[in-house]
Design a protein around this motif. Structure first.
Motif, PDB file in Angstrom:
ATOM      1  N   VAL A  82       0.857  -1.187   0.000  1.00  0.00           N
ATOM      2  CA  VAL A  82       0.000   0.000   0.000  1.00  0.00           C
ATOM      3  C   VAL A  82       0.891   1.233   0.000  1.00  0.00           C
ATOM      4  O   VAL A  82       1.772   1.369   0.867  1.00  0.00           O
ATOM      5  N   ARG A  83       0.695   2.126  -0.957  1.00  0.00           N
ATOM      6  CA  ARG A  83       1.510   3.332  -1.069  1.00  0.00           C
ATOM      7  C   ARG A  83       1.161   4.291   0.061  1.00  0.00           C
ATOM      8  O   ARG A  83       0.075   4.849   0.106  1.00  0.00           O
ATOM      9  N   THR A  84       2.112   4.490   0.978  1.00  0.00           N
ATOM     10  CA  THR A  84       1.793   5.140   2.235  1.00  0.00           C
ATOM     11  C   THR A  84       1.612   6.648   2.124  1.00  0.00           C
ATOM     12  O   THR A  84       1.079   7.261   3.057  1.00  0.00           O
ATOM     13  N   ASP A  85       2.028   7.263   1.018  1.00  0.00           N
ATOM     14  CA  ASP A  85       1.811   8.704   0.897  1.00  0.00           C
ATOM     15  C   ASP A  85       0.374   9.026   0.505  1.00  0.00           C
ATOM     16  O   ASP A  85      -0.067  10.167   0.639  1.00  0.00           O
ATOM     17  N   ARG A  86      -0.369   8.012   0.034  1.00  0.00           N
ATOM     18  CA  ARG A  86      -1.737   8.249  -0.424  1.00  0.00           C
ATOM     19  C   ARG A  86      -2.786   7.429   0.324  1.00  0.00           C
ATOM     20  O   ARG A  86      -3.944   7.827   0.384  1.00  0.00           O
ATOM     21  N   TRP A  87      -2.382   6.291   0.890  1.00  0.00           N
ATOM     22  CA  TRP A  87      -3.346   5.371   1.494  1.00  0.00           C
ATOM     23  C   TRP A  87      -2.827   4.846   2.814  1.00  0.00           C
ATOM     24  O   TRP A  87      -1.616   4.823   3.063  1.00  0.00           O
ATOM     25  N   ARG A  88      -3.746   4.384   3.639  1.00  0.00           N
ATOM     26  CA  ARG A  88      -3.385   3.689   4.865  1.00  0.00           C
ATOM     27  C   ARG A  88      -4.248   2.443   4.982  1.00  0.00           C
ATOM     28  O   ARG A  88      -5.429   2.444   4.609  1.00  0.00           O
ATOM     29  N   ALA A  89      -3.650   1.403   5.483  1.00  0.00           N
ATOM     30  CA  ALA A  89      -4.394   0.167   5.726  1.00  0.00           C
ATOM     31  C   ALA A  89      -5.015   0.238   7.110  1.00  0.00           C
ATOM     32  O   ALA A  89      -4.320   0.499   8.099  1.00  0.00           O
ATOM     33  N   VAL A  90      -6.318   0.007   7.190  1.00  0.00           N
ATOM     34  CA  VAL A  90      -6.998   0.034   8.477  1.00  0.00           C
ATOM     35  C   VAL A  90      -7.261  -1.372   9.004  1.00  0.00           C
ATOM     36  O   VAL A  90      -7.579  -1.541  10.181  1.00  0.00           O
ATOM     37  N   ASP A  91      -7.116  -2.364   8.158  1.00  0.00           N
ATOM     38  CA  ASP A  91      -7.285  -3.747   8.605  1.00  0.00           C
ATOM     39  C   ASP A  91      -6.714  -4.651   7.522  1.00  0.00           C
ATOM     40  O   ASP A  91      -6.717  -4.295   6.330  1.00  0.00           O
ATOM     41  N   ASP A  92      -6.211  -5.798   7.917  1.00  0.00           N
ATOM     42  CA  ASP A  92      -5.704  -6.752   6.929  1.00  0.00           C
ATOM     43  C   ASP A  92      -5.641  -8.130   7.563  1.00  0.00           C
ATOM     44  O   ASP A  92      -5.721  -8.279   8.782  1.00  0.00           O
ATOM     45  N   GLY A  93      -5.487  -9.137   6.729  1.00  0.00           N
ATOM     46  CA  GLY A  93      -5.403 -10.498   7.223  1.00  0.00           C
ATOM     47  C   GLY A  93      -5.161 -11.474   6.092  1.00  0.00           C
ATOM     48  O   GLY A  93      -5.050 -11.096   4.921  1.00  0.00           O
ATOM     49  N   THR A  94      -5.089 -12.745   6.450  1.00  0.00           N
ATOM     50  CA  THR A  94      -4.857 -13.830   5.487  1.00  0.00           C
ATOM     51  C   THR A  94      -5.745 -15.000   5.855  1.00  0.00           C
ATOM     52  O   THR A  94      -5.939 -15.294   7.039  1.00  0.00           O
ATOM     53  N   PHE A  95      -6.320 -15.650   4.854  1.00  0.00           N
ATOM     54  CA  PHE A  95      -7.010 -16.922   5.103  1.00  0.00           C
ATOM     55  C   PHE A  95      -6.557 -17.937   4.060  1.00  0.00           C
ATOM     56  O   PHE A  95      -6.029 -17.590   2.997  1.00  0.00           O
ATOM     57  N   TRP A  96      -6.759 -19.208   4.402  1.00  0.00           N
ATOM     58  CA  TRP A  96      -6.294 -20.304   3.554  1.00  0.00           C
ATOM     59  C   TRP A  96      -7.427 -20.781   2.655  1.00  0.00           C
ATOM     60  O   TRP A  96      -8.598 -20.804   3.063  1.00  0.00           O
ATOM     61  N   LEU A  97      -7.084 -21.138   1.444  1.00  0.00           N
ATOM     62  CA  LEU A  97      -8.065 -21.657   0.495  1.00  0.00           C
ATOM     63  C   LEU A  97      -8.200 -23.158   0.734  1.00  0.00           C
ATOM     64  O   LEU A  97      -7.540 -23.988   0.092  1.00  0.00           O
TER      65      LEU A  97
END
Length: 291
Positions: A82-97
């Motif tokens: 995520v390009r930090t000068d324009r955006w911020r991540a407010v939540d993230d995660g990973t799940f398995w298929l």
């Protein structure tokens, strides 16, 4: 919401048998391509932990989110930058298929564990006020479907179609809506973008499941293929290479979007590095979107 540029790039895992196309000879070319095109979000497939470290070092303007597919965080990942000068991540995660998506696992006869990494992002406020590139969240999901098992690809597509609306409607996997930093209340689904290496072309069963062309696709919202919906399309109609040449008619890297997302342009980027070779055995795909 204003335009956002999303790039998906399978950078090939660090394979010691690749000779003069080994990762150490390609890593600068991969990073140079990303820096030149300056996407707001870049989604990688296949990087091993040391490759993820190399990408972080060479792309400091991006916050790289995600983990490896094995229990100890090792193995290939599907990180989202995520390009930090324009955006911020407010939540993230990973799940398995797999049948047990909350834990490291391999599902449906797949050759390897397969994962999907997701991030909900918001625009950064400008110094003089709240006017940023957008004013609402966007969900980005990055995945890599199995290259061997057709069943695994189909079932993974069904799982993605089911899980993506859930992730778009709540703040995190635990179902709690909103937070102090991200007051989204979960009452509406945010715009969605699914990118990745599907190991199959448009019109295949997994693609049809995700885009709603398969009546047995399962629960969840259908997505649209950005390449088909784009007002402007540029570049080869394949996304596979052998590092020196294109492999015809094998666009297996995709960008899919929810119905409210407008695709202004879609490109398959055929940039070569300073050796005159492609930096990976895949070409990156880039979509200019207006959620």
């Amino acid at each position: 919401m204003s335009r956002i540029r999303v790039l998906s790039y399978n950078v090939r895992y660090d394979n010691r048998h690749d000779g003069h196309d080994a990762w150490y000879a390609r890593r600068d070319g991969v990073a140079d391509l990303v820096r030149f095109h300056r996407p707001d979000v870049v989604a990688f497939q296949e990087p091993l932990p040391a490759q993820r470290d190399d990408l972080r070092e060479r792309l400091p303007e991006y916050a790289l989110l995600g983990r490896g597919r094995k229990r100890d965080d090792a193995g290939e990942g599907c990180p989202i930058g995520v390009r930090t000068d324009r955006w911020r991540a407010v939540d993230d995660g990973t799940f398995w298929l797999s049948e047990t998506p909350a834990e490291p696992s391999t599902g449906w006869d797949a050759a390897h564990p397969r994962i999907a990494t997701w991030a909900r992002i918001r625009p950064r406020e400008e110094p003089d006020g709240p006017a940023g590139p957008a004013d609402s969240p966007l969900l980005v999901v990055n995945t890599h479907l199995d290259h061997v098992s057709a069943r695994a690809r189909r079932e993974s597509a069904r799982l993605l179609r089911e899980r993506i609306p859930e992730l778009a409607a709540v703040d995190g996997e635990d179902g709690d809506a909103g937070s102090a930093d991200d007051p989204f209340d979960g009452s509406e689904r945010v715009p969605r973008v699914l990118v990745g290496d599907f190991n199959c072309t448009a019109g295949s069963d997994p693609h049809r499941i995700l885009t709603g062309d398969d009546p047995d696709g399962g629960a969840g919202d259908a997505l649209r293929d950005a390449a088909a919906a784009a007002d402007v399309r540029h570049g080869p109609r394949t996304s596979l290479t052998d590092f020196s040449r294109l492999i015809d008619n094998r666009r297996i890297d995709h960008v899919l979007v929810s119905s409210t997302v407008e695709t202004e342009a879609f490109a398959t980027l055929a940039d070569r590095d300073d050796r005159g070779r492609y930096p990976s055995d895949h070409l990156p795909v880039l979509a200019r979107l207006r959620p």
